[in-house]
Design a protein around this motif. Structure first.
Motif, short mmCIF file in Angstrom:
data_model
loop_
_atom_site.label_atom_id
_atom_site.label_comp_id
_atom_site.label_asym_id
_atom_site.label_seq_id
_atom_site.Cartn_x
_atom_site.Cartn_y
_atom_site.Cartn_z
N GLU A 78 70.49 41.17 -26.18
CA GLU A 78 71.50 40.41 -25.44
C GLU A 78 71.95 39.24 -26.31
O GLU A 78 71.58 38.09 -26.11
N ARG B 103 79.11 41.71 -22.34
CA ARG B 103 77.85 42.12 -21.76
C ARG B 103 77.92 43.61 -21.42
O ARG B 103 78.96 44.12 -20.99
N GLY C 158 76.71 47.14 -19.45
CA GLY C 158 76.19 47.61 -18.18
C GLY C 158 76.60 49.05 -17.93
O GLY C 158 76.76 49.84 -18.87
N ASP D 22 74.92 43.14 -16.33
CA ASP D 22 73.97 42.03 -16.31
C ASP D 22 74.68 40.72 -16.62
O ASP D 22 75.47 40.63 -17.56
N GLY E 121 74.51 40.58 -11.21
CA GLY E 121 74.06 41.94 -11.51
C GLY E 121 74.34 42.95 -10.43
O GLY E 121 73.79 44.06 -10.46
#
Length: 904
Positions: A598, A724, A726, A760, A765
């Motif tokens: 991350e 990000r 996901g 995330d 989330g």
């Protein structure tokens, strides 16, 4: 199917049987016994010996090499049949008893085949046919059941263009077929005198009597009739294709229908016509590209000719890239993508350019209120070499001056495009084409900001018909997309440039045989050079700093195979596999992070210039679909496709702009992967006059990206820190009802669609709607044709407003600045979209031989004058809370009139 070799045997036997005289009775071969011994002797000599000794006629052709083999054999009081079995065991020959007077040697496969009475009748008729009737083929290629294979091409009488979807019928038998995208047909037809009936919408019927003697070719030409409104016909589907076709989620455009639809300012638009189909939508008026089944704009592979392109829109989405005068066929595969296409998650739009006129000069054009177009096509060498070239240009500034808004008055919009194609066809087996395209777009708003972008490509294609069952298609292309964005205000005025260059080489082999099998296999390679962005000061007074990112380089290779097999008339299976390999290469600056899973800007440990392979990925993608016919009018279809994507568009605006950055997969940004599933029920009514379908679909995305709050995406060397990772999902249902013909025709489509993400760090989330989530979409198209020349069209469209993020309050900082506080992402929606358009088309005249032909299209766009919002933005007034503002790109009625001209 018998070869010429077998046919020589047939001729031999025909004469042989006619010449056989009497002889001893040999109905029982065991009753004739012989004794002898042969050493290193030919089989022919041994047969002659036992024939003389037994007093039996054994007839064999003098030319057979099988009988020249040498053998050593000994036999004592053995039956002739026993000796022949030994002699011929290792050869391609066997024997049969003709009546009770002779033994005849024949090829084994002939003796294993049953020749029908129709077969022998055809041989007889081939020698006695009426000289006034054209004879097709000969007995050398006729099947033992008396059925021949007839192939050919149906073309336009005037320009030589292949006619797609023409019907070839055999008398009143109900037997027939239709031509494919190249105008080719294949028909199994009984030997003898047959009446062929060839018909196609907009052409006079052709009736031709032929004598079928065996396999052969028959090319025919049709003459346009008086009601033909446009030369372009791209509907390659039979009337029941929606039920009988094996693919699910495929849309094929009929350009003749598109030309009658109400168009914005009179410009015929392929992309906007797709937006009237189920499962296809856009962000709104003024948005580039299109969304398919909830997918992002960049998740659609667009192929124009043989080249992939990245931008399908002119003038920020108001017009499409494609000139309809040069289009041959347009297909959109939604979700269930065949194995020969890859590199995108959601869909493939395949736009085929047509060849130029091989017969005569043809000039076509159109004059509209904001743009004009012209197309020229002609043969260079008649029937061998032709060219076609077309161009469009806009002059829209006068329309902007009419808008009652000073900011719009001070804006400018302009585009032009030019594309062409050179085709060389020395014969029906070889076709070489060279195509090219270039376009320029410019848009500046109120001297505040602007866009400038160009698309260029060139492609080379070679098609080789190896035989009646095998076709090879080799193509190569190079494309270059460049864009610039201008911030024109203040001392920090800047110019942002980026672009993508792609080189592609592709080989595709298509095999089809009489056993209901079609196989497509091949490979392709793509080389990418991506300029992720560079900024520089714009104007003499700007003090902005220049920033430049390194060019990313990568390549993608794929191998694929796709087979369609008709197991029974009711069950057709289409299966394929695609293997992709991608590699990102240096030199490239690579950052290291404290948490590489991350990455964040605050945790950068350092960076280094890496060479060689930076990252590589491979994917195995199975594709599958089937069609099961419940009745002649009803079928069920099921489809599945695994897809991947190695190049993506990065943006944090409501929709991507022409200058939004393209990004290759890296060691931190993995490729997108998805599973696509479709299930559909298809039913035609009233002899295919009504077509209905209900499809359910779902897409599960394994890896998906979204930007963090307040992301900085412009010229950022560590773009991964602003994103990000996901998962995503889209699902929905599409209902379609069509009446394709008749005085009153048209269609209605309704789509329920959801597109959601789970990332995330975003919305705690939890699942949230994507920017492209529009649950409800309804389209109604009605065409009224009181006669052959006049068409009245109504288009109605309703759609749910898309998601937006709204402030829920604000606070005042210590220095007195009002700071808005936003709700969770995409939890509000802008107002719903609703638009009604009308159009009237006056088609070409009834005089078929007129050199100059004209037609008119009058349309009114947004009849209700609704201010449909493109977006809602919020401003902060003095001593006030956040105020919502509606941005409507087109908020008034737009009438237009277009004159279409064709010169033959």
């Amino acid at each position: 199917m018998p070869s010429t070799f077998v046919t020589r045997w047939v001729a031999y036997c025909t004469v042989l049987f006619a010449c056989i005289g009497g002889g001893p009775l040999i109905g029982q071969l065991d009753s004739v016994r012989v004794t002898g011994s042969q050493d290193n002797t030919t089989i022919r000599a041994v047969i002659q010996s036992i024939s003389d000794q037994g007093g039996v006629q054994i007839l064999a052709p003098a030319s057979s090499s099988e009988l020249d083999r040498r053998v050593t054999i000994s036999y004592e009081d053995r039956p002739i049949g026993f000796i022949l079995d030994q002699l011929l065991e290792s050869t391609l020959l066997s024997y049969t008893v003709y009546g009770e007077s002779a033994i005849v040697l024949l090829p084994k496969r002939m003796l294993e085949t049953t020749y029908t009475a129709d077969y022998y009748d055809a041989i007889s008729l081939s020698t006695t046919a009426d000289e006034s009737v054209q004879v097709i083929g000969d007995a050398a290629s006729l099947n033992p059941n008396g059925v021949a294979r007839l192939t050919g091409i149906i073309r336009d009488q005037l320009n030589g263009e292949p006619i797609i979807g023409a019907t070839i019928g055999v008398g009143n038998s109900g037997q027939g077929t239709t031509t494919d995208v190249d105008g080719r047909y294949e028909l199994s037809i009984a030997a003898g005198v047959q009446e062929l009936v060839i018909s196609s919408l907009g052409y006079d019927d052709l009736i031709r009597e032929v004598q079928i003697a065996g396999d052969g070719e028959l090319d025919l030409r049709l003459l346009k009739d008086a009601i033909q409104l446009s030369e372009i016909t791209i509907r390659s589907q039979a009337a029941d294709e929606s039920v009988k076709g094996s693919q699910i989620g495929v849309q094929t455009l009929d350009v003749k229908t598109i030309e009658k639809l109400p168009a914005f300012l009179g410009e015929v638009d392929v992309v906007k016509s797709f937006l009237l189909q189920p499962g296809v939508s856009s962000m709104g008026e003024g948005a580039s590209g299109f969304n398919v089944r909830g997918g992002d704009v960049d998740q659609n592979l667009i192929r124009y000719g043989n080249s992939p392109i990245l931008n399908s829109s002119h003038a920020l989405g108001f017009f499409s890239t494609f000139n309809s005068d040069l289009i041959r066929r347009v297909d959109l595969y939604k979700g269930n993508i065949p194995a020969q296409y890859g590199g995108r998650l959601a869909s493939v739009m395949n736009v085929e350019m047509r060849d130029g006129n091989f017969e005569q000069l043809n000039i076509r054009g159109g004059i509209g209120p904001v743009s004009s177009r012209m197309m020229i096509e002609a043969p260079i060498v008649k029937d061998k070499v032709s060219f076609i070239v077309g161009g469009r240009s806009s002059y829209a500034d006068w329309v902007l001056d009419l808008v009652d808004n000073i900011e719009v008055n001070r804006s400018d919009a302009f585009f032009y495009d030019l594309n062409g194609r050179l085709t060389i066809k020395p014969n029906d087996r070889h076709t070489l084409t060279l195509g090219g395209y270039t376009s320029v777009d410019e848009f500046f708003y109120n001297e505040e900001f602007g866009f400038d972008y160009t698309t260029q490509f060139a492609d080379l294609s070679y098609k080789f018909v190896i035989n009646d069952q095998l076709l090879s298609h080799l193509s190569a292309s190079i494309s270059d997309y460049k864009s610039s964005q201008f911030d024109l205000e203040g001392l920090d005025a800047t110019q942002l440039d980026n672009g993508v260059k792609t080189i592609q080489v592709r080989e595709e082999v298509i095999y089809a045989d009489e056993d209901r099998i079609e196989l497509i296999a091949g490979a392709e390679a793509n080389i990418y050079e991506v300029d992720p962005g560079q900024t520089m000061p714009f104007g003499d007074f700007s003090i902005a700093q220049s920033e430049v990112l390194q060019t990313d380089k990568g390549w993608e290779a794929a191998a694929f195979a796709n087979v369609e097999y008709e197991i029974t008339e009711d069950l057709v299976v289409n299966g394929g596999i695609r293997f992709n390999y991608f590699q990102l290469n240096g030199p490239r600056e690579v950052f290291t992070y404290a948490n590489p899973e991350e990455p964040t800007e605050s945790e950068i440990l350092g960076s280094s210039i890496e060479t060689g392979t930076i990252a590589d990925y491979s994917t195995l993608e199975p594709r599958f679909s089937l069609r099961y016919s419940l009745t002649d009018e009803t079928s069920l279809k099921l489809g599945y496709a695994r897809t991947s994507q190695f190049i993506n568009q990065i943006f944090n605006t409501d929709s991507p702009t022409p200058t939004s950055q393209w990004q290759l997969s890296t060691n931190y940004l993995e490729p997108l992967l998805s599973h696509n599933v479709s299930l559909g029920y298809f039913r035609n009514w009233d002899n295919n006059n009504w077509e209905t379908s209900l499809e359910f679909y779902g897409r599960s995305i394994d890896q998906l990206y979204d930007y963090i709050d307040f992301a900085d995406l412009i010229v950022n060397p560590h773009i991964e820190t602003e994103l990000r990772q996901g998962i995503g999902r889209t699902y929905g249902a599409e209902l379609s009802i069509k009446k394709p013909a008749g005085i009153l025709n048209g269609w209605m489509s309704y789509t329920y669609s959801r597109a959601e993400r789970k990332i995330d760090g975003i919305n705690n989330g939890e699942w949230y709607p994507s920017n492209f989530d529009k649950p409800h979409d309804l389209t109604v198209i009605l065409n009224y044709n009181p006669n052959q020349r006049n068409t009245y069209t109504m288009s109605f469209n309703y759609g749910t407003g898309r998601p937006t993020t709204a402030p829920v309050g604000n606070f005042i900082s210590d220095n007195g600045i009002v700071v808005p506080v936003y709700d969770q992402r995409n939890q509000q929606r802008i107002p719903d979209y609703l638009r009604l358009d009308l159009a009237y088309t006056l088609g070409q005249g009834y005089k078929k031989d007129a050199a100059l032909r004209t037609s008119w299209t009058i349309s009114v766009y947004n009849v209700l004058g609704r201010r449909n919002p493109f977006s809602v933005f919020f401003t902060q007034g003095a001593f006030q809370g956040a105020q919502a503002n509606r941005l409507s790109v087109l908020g008034s009625v737009f009438p237009s009139i277009t004159l279409n001209i064709e010169l033959l």
